[in-house]
Design an enzyme around this catalytic site. Structure first.
Site, PDB file in Angstrom:
ATOM      1  N   THR A  43      63.843 -28.837  58.546  1.00 57.81           N
ATOM      2  CA  THR A  43      63.058 -29.463  57.464  1.00 57.81           C
ATOM      3  C   THR A  43      61.301 -29.558  57.689  1.00 57.81           C
ATOM      4  OG1 THR A  43      64.661 -31.058  56.642  1.00 57.81           O
ATOM      5  CG2 THR A  43      62.726 -31.535  56.161  1.00 57.81           C
ATOM      6  N   SER A 114      69.296 -28.314  62.134  1.00 62.61           N
ATOM      7  CA  SER A 114      69.095 -29.479  61.100  1.00 62.61           C
ATOM      8  C   SER A 114      69.330 -29.259  59.658  1.00 62.61           C
ATOM      9  CB  SER A 114      67.707 -30.101  61.335  1.00 62.61           C
ATOM     10  OG  SER A 114      67.446 -31.390  60.760  1.00 62.61           O
ATOM     11  N   GLN A 115      68.321 -29.056  58.741  1.00 62.00           N
ATOM     12  CA  GLN A 115      68.789 -28.908  57.447  1.00 62.00           C
ATOM     13  C   GLN A 115      69.154 -27.421  57.507  1.00 62.00           C
ATOM     14  OE1 GLN A 115      66.375 -28.406  52.961  1.00 62.00           O
ATOM     15  NE2 GLN A 115      65.710 -29.104  54.495  1.00 62.00           N
ATOM     16  N   ASP A 199      70.123 -39.181  68.160  1.00 64.06           N
ATOM     17  CA  ASP A 199      69.467 -38.311  67.015  1.00 64.06           C
ATOM     18  C   ASP A 199      69.740 -39.106  65.860  1.00 64.06           C
ATOM     19  OD1 ASP A 199      69.448 -36.494  64.827  1.00 64.06           O
ATOM     20  OD2 ASP A 199      69.571 -34.868  66.386  1.00 64.06           O
ATOM     21  N   HIS A 211      66.454 -34.933  68.459  1.00 68.69           N
ATOM     22  CA  HIS A 211      66.996 -33.981  67.654  1.00 68.69           C
ATOM     23  C   HIS A 211      66.123 -32.456  67.683  1.00 68.69           C
ATOM     24  CE1 HIS A 211      68.080 -32.739  63.522  1.00 68.69           C
ATOM     25  NE2 HIS A 211      66.933 -32.613  63.389  1.00 68.69           N
TER      26      HIS A 211
END
Ligand code: NAG
Ligand code: NAG
Length: 233
Positions: A43, A114-115, A199, A211
């Site tokens: 993100t 992540s995303q 995280d 993260h």
């Protein structure tokens, strides 16, 4: 399932690396690589690979003829997050399908951060993020399903405790966790998903540095997992 790779790429025979030079003609004319990696960034990072770059660099160092392609999607946060995920899922499905049509014999590696991991999770394991998607049926094309050797996710918000492909000390799920007991049967032997307990996004911790650190912490482990899926032909 093992995926055959030439002895040259494996470094067993001397390299004569065919370089697909940058800007070397149009996409249709490019030779197919033995290994092609898709990276999806996290993100709010600018277009490109974001933190997925770390593992992609390790893979290219190991197999210099590897080509890399970024998933083109907004990677937006805040109010735009869920729309961005929806766009991202469709981008994963479309870009991988297009590649597999052009290069049906190439080995595909997926890496989402992540995303970027969430959109790959949905595309390969079924996606509840768009109303028109079935949450338990893979969305990728059959050619992609056959060609993908490994799917590496880092800091995946869809993490939930008990997944067979989970690596790290997280014991809680992320903010978009799968239901407990979820399985991604078709691909679970090809997935590796990294998440540690500090995280805040794939687990319930409060250290964003964790993260961002998976490439460094687990990149080598992920590379070895990828290598374990390849065999000399
Ligand atoms: C999703 O697909 C499965 C398997 O085909 C089916 O059993 C299920 O009803 C579908 N769910 C939805 C919400 O369409
Ligand atoms: C989990 O792993 C992280 C990163 O290696 C570490 O910082 C943390 O202390 C570990 N937590 C537990 C509960 O083991």
């Amino acid at each position: 399932m093992l995926f055959p790779l030439s002895l040259i790429s494996l470094g067993i025979l001397g390299a004569r690396v065919a370089t697909a030079g940058p800007g070397g003609g149009d996409a249709g004319a490019k030779a197919c690589p033995e290994v092609h990696v898709f990276g999806a960034r996290e993100t709010t990072t600018p277009p490109g690979f974001g933190t997925s770059q770390t593992l992609i660099d390790l893979l290219i160092k190991r197999f210099p003829s590897t080509t890399a392609e970024a998933i083109v999607y907004p990677a937006a946060g805040g109010d735009e997050y869920s729309k961005s995920v929806g766009t991202g899922i469709l981008a994963v499905v479309r870009q991988t399908a297009a590649f597999a049509v052009r290069c049906p014999s190439s080995i595909i590696i997926m890496h989402g951060y992540s995303q970027g991991a969430q959109i790959m999770d949905d595309a390969f394991c079924g996606g509840p993020d768009l109303p028109q998607l079935n949450s338990s049926v893979p969305l990728v094309s059959g050619a992609v399903a056959r060609g993908v050797a490994a799917i590496i996710m880092m800091g995946n918000p869809r993490n939930v405790e008990g997944l067979p492909y989970h690596i790290g000390n997280s014991t809680a799920g992320g903010f978009a966790a799968r239901p407990k007991g979820f399985r991604c049967r078709q691909f679970e032997d090809r997935i590796q998903s990294y998440c540690d307990s500090p995280d805040p996004f794939c687990s319930n911790g409060n250290d964003p540095v964790t993260h961002q650190g998976y490439g460094k912490e687990y990149g080598q482990d992920a590379l070895e997992f990828i290598l374990s899926k390849l065999v000399a032909n």
